[in-house]
Write a protein that holds these residues in place. Structure first.
Motif, PDB file in Angstrom:
ATOM      1  N   CYS A 195       0.839  -1.189   0.000  1.00 19.76           N
ATOM      2  CA  CYS A 195       0.000   0.000   0.000  1.00 19.76           C
ATOM      3  C   CYS A 195       0.880   1.246   0.000  1.00 19.76           C
ATOM      4  O   CYS A 195       1.639   1.482   0.948  1.00 19.76           O
ATOM      5  CB  CYS A 195      -0.903  -0.001   1.233  1.00 19.76           C
ATOM      6  N   ALA A 196       0.787   2.029  -1.064  1.00 17.16           N
ATOM      7  CA  ALA A 196       1.572   3.259  -1.184  1.00 17.16           C
ATOM      8  C   ALA A 196       0.706   4.468  -0.885  1.00 17.16           C
ATOM      9  O   ALA A 196      -0.512   4.451  -1.091  1.00 17.16           O
ATOM     10  CB  ALA A 196       2.159   3.377  -2.589  1.00 17.16           C
ATOM     11  N   GLU A 229      -5.977   1.434  -0.421  1.00 15.34           N
ATOM     12  CA  GLU A 229      -6.087   1.325   1.033  1.00 15.34           C
ATOM     13  C   GLU A 229      -5.149   2.294   1.752  1.00 15.34           C
ATOM     14  O   GLU A 229      -4.745   2.036   2.883  1.00 15.34           O
ATOM     15  CB  GLU A 229      -5.801  -0.105   1.471  1.00 15.34           C
ATOM     16  N   GLN A 230      -4.846   3.417   1.124  1.00 14.36           N
ATOM     17  CA  GLN A 230      -3.848   4.310   1.695  1.00 14.36           C
ATOM     18  C   GLN A 230      -4.245   4.883   3.044  1.00 14.36           C
ATOM     19  O   GLN A 230      -3.404   5.417   3.774  1.00 14.36           O
ATOM     20  CB  GLN A 230      -3.505   5.438   0.722  1.00 14.36           C
ATOM     21  N   TRP A 231      -5.527   4.751   3.422  1.00 12.34           N
ATOM     22  CA  TRP A 231      -5.935   5.163   4.762  1.00 12.34           C
ATOM     23  C   TRP A 231      -5.089   4.467   5.824  1.00 12.34           C
ATOM     24  O   TRP A 231      -4.874   5.008   6.915  1.00 12.34           O
ATOM     25  CB  TRP A 231      -7.418   4.842   4.964  1.00 12.34           C
ATOM     26  N   ALA A 232      -4.598   3.263   5.517  1.00 10.86           N
ATOM     27  CA  ALA A 232      -3.786   2.515   6.483  1.00 10.86           C
ATOM     28  C   ALA A 232      -2.526   3.278   6.884  1.00 10.86           C
ATOM     29  O   ALA A 232      -1.913   2.976   7.912  1.00 10.86           O
ATOM     30  CB  ALA A 232      -3.408   1.148   5.909  1.00 10.86           C
ATOM     31  N   PHE A 257      11.229  10.339  -1.282  1.00 12.14           N
ATOM     32  CA  PHE A 257      11.030   8.962  -0.843  1.00 12.14           C
ATOM     33  C   PHE A 257       9.709   8.413  -1.347  1.00 12.14           C
ATOM     34  O   PHE A 257       8.849   9.151  -1.840  1.00 12.14           O
ATOM     35  CB  PHE A 257      11.233   8.831   0.671  1.00 12.14           C
ATOM     36  N   VAL A 258       9.584   7.090  -1.284  1.00 11.02           N
ATOM     37  CA  VAL A 258       8.374   6.386  -1.706  1.00 11.02           C
ATOM     38  C   VAL A 258       7.880   5.589  -0.503  1.00 11.02           C
ATOM     39  O   VAL A 258       8.489   4.585  -0.127  1.00 11.02           O
ATOM     40  CB  VAL A 258       8.648   5.445  -2.897  1.00 11.02           C
ATOM     41  N   PRO A 259       6.793   6.024   0.150  1.00 10.25           N
ATOM     42  CA  PRO A 259       6.298   5.334   1.340  1.00 10.25           C
ATOM     43  C   PRO A 259       5.349   4.191   0.990  1.00 10.25           C
ATOM     44  O   PRO A 259       4.281   4.396   0.416  1.00 10.25           O
ATOM     45  CB  PRO A 259       5.559   6.446   2.099  1.00 10.25           C
ATOM     46  N   ILE A 260       5.760   2.975   1.332  1.00 10.08           N
ATOM     47  CA  ILE A 260       4.965   1.776   1.061  1.00 10.08           C
ATOM     48  C   ILE A 260       4.890   0.958   2.349  1.00 10.08           C
ATOM     49  O   ILE A 260       5.912   0.734   3.001  1.00 10.08           O
ATOM     50  CB  ILE A 260       5.599   0.919  -0.057  1.00 10.08           C
ATOM     51  N   ILE A 261       3.698   0.528   2.719  1.00  8.81           N
ATOM     52  CA  ILE A 261       3.565  -0.387   3.847  1.00  8.81           C
ATOM     53  C   ILE A 261       3.111  -1.746   3.338  1.00  8.81           C
ATOM     54  O   ILE A 261       2.411  -1.849   2.328  1.00  8.81           O
ATOM     55  CB  ILE A 261       2.607   0.147   4.931  1.00  8.81           C
ATOM     56  N   CYS A 262       3.537  -2.783   4.033  1.00  8.66           N
ATOM     57  CA  CYS A 262       3.316  -4.162   3.588  1.00  8.66           C
ATOM     58  C   CYS A 262       2.356  -4.892   4.508  1.00  8.66           C
ATOM     59  O   CYS A 262       2.440  -4.765   5.735  1.00  8.66           O
ATOM     60  CB  CYS A 262       4.634  -4.940   3.573  1.00  8.66           C
ATOM     61  N   GLY A 263       1.480  -5.689   3.906  1.00 11.66           N
ATOM     62  CA  GLY A 263       0.675  -6.617   4.687  1.00 11.66           C
ATOM     63  C   GLY A 263       1.472  -7.884   4.955  1.00 11.66           C
ATOM     64  O   GLY A 263       2.558  -8.088   4.408  1.00 11.66           O
TER      65      GLY A 263
END
Length: 407
Positions: A195-196, A229-232, A257-263
């Motif tokens: 999710c970015a 799902e960027q609300w996450a 930077f490129v902000p990405i979160i992982c499930g």
């Protein structure tokens, strides 16, 4: 209507002799509130299977108008606070989420709590952490400085692990990067593995600017679900802490930077299958590598940050037993064995080490680190420092800093 509480955190507190539940919404959709502790039994029945008649019957108050009015008022107040999974909440949720998606800036949600909101206080804190980092005894680099490609850094709170975090950034600031691709963890979960957030990140020290073009190009390759799902990101600390440290480093604050979160790769951990056989993961890794190579062809220096912790063990993390000194040693031995696979750039070995027991230690580094090593098998790592910190209920969190190099 069968009222149902949302997934919330209830923390018992005492204030001025009165007992309450401090209620926090992990998603940040409702305000933090206090509820009387005597509501506890009734709150436990708000599970979507009981209507008011059922609740009154359980209370032995079916014909009691006063009790009915009190119960209706309580449920209405819970709904007004956004604590119930109701039509009213879902309407408000949709509005809040859409407002966040449309905003060009992600606010510094944790400023004033997890770290100081005052810029001078925050700079002083970061300087102090850098001084402590210098005392940790990090090894001399095993690779040439020009081979440095990034870091693996903890995202534990600054009070327990800030010096280990600072150690990673002290290494990172030694090289110049045009772009840093940052992988954090979606602690509240996401359906698509990645999710970015195509928005800049606010910090008390300044704005960490996001490379929206990179995210758009990645989205074109993997689909709109990358940002759906960027609300996450709103309350997620793993990327926010990265933005704070980058803004605190003169050499890094102007790097895009490129902000990405992982499930989590939970199915693969349970089944013992490779995440690389997951079509979504493989497609993402191929697209990521293609874009990085395109940027490098344009003369840009691209680096990586994995903002991750290691084990989360003990009753605070739903394990039945407290962590004793022998268990701490066993956790460290298992962590260090897994870290050796990271050092050798072995994504599958790292995954297999955790899948052996379905990640019983709750190592949250798994998806972010696997993705980087799988997409870029030429990377190797060097362990800078390993540590453990106490958590509530005789539990622990472990974490480490590593430097990433390209061979």
């Amino acid at each position: 209507m069968k009222p149902k509480l949302r997934l919330l955190e209830f923390v018992p507190i005492e204030e001025d002799g009165a007992e309450y539940y401090f209620v926090r919404d992990p998603q940040g959709l409702s305000p933090e509130v206090r509820l009387p502790r005597e509501w506890g039994t009734l709150l436990s029945r708000l599970d979507g299977t009981h209507d008011i008649e059922d609740l009154l019957a359980e209370m032995g108050a079916l014909g009691d108008k006063k009790t009915r009015a009190m119960l209706e008022k309580m449920i209405a107040e819970l709904d007004e606070c956004g604590l119930l999974d109701s039509p009213r909440f879902r309407r408000e949720q949709g509005r809040i989420v859409e407002d966040f998606k449309a905003a060009p800036l992600r606010a510094a949600e944790l400023a004033g709590g997890a770290y100081p909101s005052d810029s001078l206080e925050l700079r002083a804190l970061l300087r102090g952490l850098a001084v402590k980092a210098a005392t940790l005894g990090a090894p001399s680099p095993s690779y040439a400085p020009e081979q440095l490609r990034g870091v693996i850094v903890p995202h534990i709170d600054f009070g327990r692990g800030g010096s280990v975090e600072a150690l990673a950034y002290e290494h990172l600031r030694q090289a110049k990067f045009d772009l840093l691709i940052c992988f954090g963890i979606a602690h509240q979960g996401v359906r698509y593995p990645y999710c970015a957030a195509p928005k800049d990140f606010e910090t008390p020290l300044g704005i960490q600017h996001t490379d929206r073009e990179f995210i758009q190009d990645l989205q074109a390759r993997v689909g709109d679900r990358l940002i759906e799902e960027q609300w996450a990101h709103k309350n997620e600390h793993s990327i926010e802490f990265v933005a704070v440290f980058l803004q605190g480093c003169e050499e890094l604050k102007n790097t895009r930077f490129v902000p990405i979160i992982c499930g989590g790769f939970f199915k693969e951990l349970r089944d013992g299958t490779s995440p690389g056989k997951n079509a979504d993961v493989e497609q993402f890794c191929i697209a990521l590598r293609e874009l990085v190579e395109e940027r490098r062809a344009r003369g840009e220096r691209v680096g990586f940050i994995a903002s991750v912790d290691l084990a989360h063990v003990g009753p605070n993390f739903d394990h039945p037993y407290p962590v004793t000194p022998p268990r701490q040693m066993a956790i460290e031995n298992a962590d260090r064995a897994a870290l050796q696979f990271i050092e050798s750039g072995d994504a599958e070995g790292f995954h297999d080490a955790l899948a052996t027991d379905a990640n019983a230690r709750n190592v949250d580094a798994h998806p972010a680190v696997y993705t980087i090593l799988h997409a870029f098998p030429e990377l190797r790592a060097q362990l800078l420092h390993y540590a453990q910190a106490p958590a509530p209920e005789q539990s622990i969190v472990s974490f480490a800093s590593l430097a990433l190099y390209e061979i």
